[in-house]
Design a protein around this motif. Structure first.
Motif, short mmCIF file in Angstrom:
data_model
loop_
_atom_site.label_atom_id
_atom_site.label_comp_id
_atom_site.label_asym_id
_atom_site.label_seq_id
_atom_site.Cartn_x
_atom_site.Cartn_y
_atom_site.Cartn_z
N LYS A 1 36.81 34.90 48.13
CA LYS A 1 38.19 34.53 47.83
C LYS A 1 38.98 35.69 47.23
O LYS A 1 40.20 35.67 47.22
CB LYS A 1 38.22 33.33 46.88
N ALA A 2 38.29 36.70 46.74
CA ALA A 2 38.95 37.85 46.14
C ALA A 2 39.71 38.63 47.20
O ALA A 2 39.47 38.48 48.40
CB ALA A 2 37.92 38.75 45.48
N ALA A 3 40.61 39.48 46.76
CA ALA A 3 41.37 40.31 47.70
C ALA A 3 40.44 41.17 48.55
O ALA A 3 40.65 41.35 49.75
CB ALA A 3 42.36 41.18 46.94
N ALA A 4 39.40 41.71 47.93
CA ALA A 4 38.42 42.53 48.65
C ALA A 4 37.03 42.20 48.14
O ALA A 4 36.83 42.02 46.93
CB ALA A 4 38.71 44.02 48.47
N SER A 5 36.08 42.11 49.06
CA SER A 5 34.70 41.84 48.67
C SER A 5 33.76 42.47 49.69
O SER A 5 34.16 42.81 50.80
CB SER A 5 34.44 40.33 48.55
N GLY A 6 32.49 42.61 49.29
CA GLY A 6 31.50 43.21 50.17
C GLY A 6 30.21 42.41 50.14
O GLY A 6 29.91 41.73 49.16
#
Length: 185
Positions: free
Chosen positions: A35-40
């Motif tokens: 849900k975060a703007a960017a994740s990995g």
């Protein structure tokens, strides 16, 4: 409500290189659903994926991914379910090697494919065009061609949540001095 996101995959050993290119840093915080703007996330298939919600990659990202691909394979995918546009692209040896795109505004069976397409492409395309033929006025199965191809190559699909295990969670990523904002629209 539908998905609107981009993701980029590299072999897991190149995780650091991708994060450097995108100017991202791990936060140590994890989510089961990105849900975060960017994740990995590290995948059991040996790929590492950076996912960016609600944005499409810009041309600047493509140029950097081409440079990154001089030494590794790079695969990217974009999904915009609100207007039913999807694409998948692969970079190799410093260039964009292939691209597959669907845009419902052009037509239900619209599919653009170019470059040295992966050997998996014909089977994915034929299966989903066959489903479209069986349901010509229903769901947009052609939309799934780029998505399914990228999934076959990397093992990642944006609308599938991996089993809830600590090593299968998405790590929230943060920008290093505003870095990812310049690579995504």
């Amino acid at each position: 409500m539908g998905f609107s996101l981009s993701w980029i995959a590299v072999p897991a050993a190149a995780r650091g290189k991708l994060l450097d290119v995108l100017k991202l840093t791990p936060t140590g915080n994890f989510e089961e659903v990105p849900k975060a703007a960017a994740s990995g996330i590290n995948l059991p298939t040996g790929w590492y994926v950076v996912l960016r919600n609600r944005v499409e990659m810009t041309a600047g990202t493509s140029a950097d991914l081409a440079r990154l691909s001089r030494s590794i394979g790079v695969i990217a995918c974009f999904v915009e379910e609100h207007v039913m546009v999807s694409w998948a692209r692969g970079w190799s040896a410093g260039t964009l090697a292939w691209s597959v795109c669907h845009d419902l505004q052009v037509g239900l069976r619209h599919l653009e494919a170019s470059g040295d397409l992966p050997p998996e492409y014909p089977a994915v395309r034929d299966r989903l065009l066959g489903k479209q033929d069986q349901d010509p006025d229903g769901a947009d199965y052609v939309f799934d061609v780029p998505v399914a191809l990228a999934e076959r190559l990397t093992g990642f699909r944006h609308d599938f949540t991996p089993p809830s295990r600590e090593d299968r969670r998405f790590e929230v990523l943060d920008s290093v001095r505003g870095g990812w904002r310049r690579w995504f629209a």
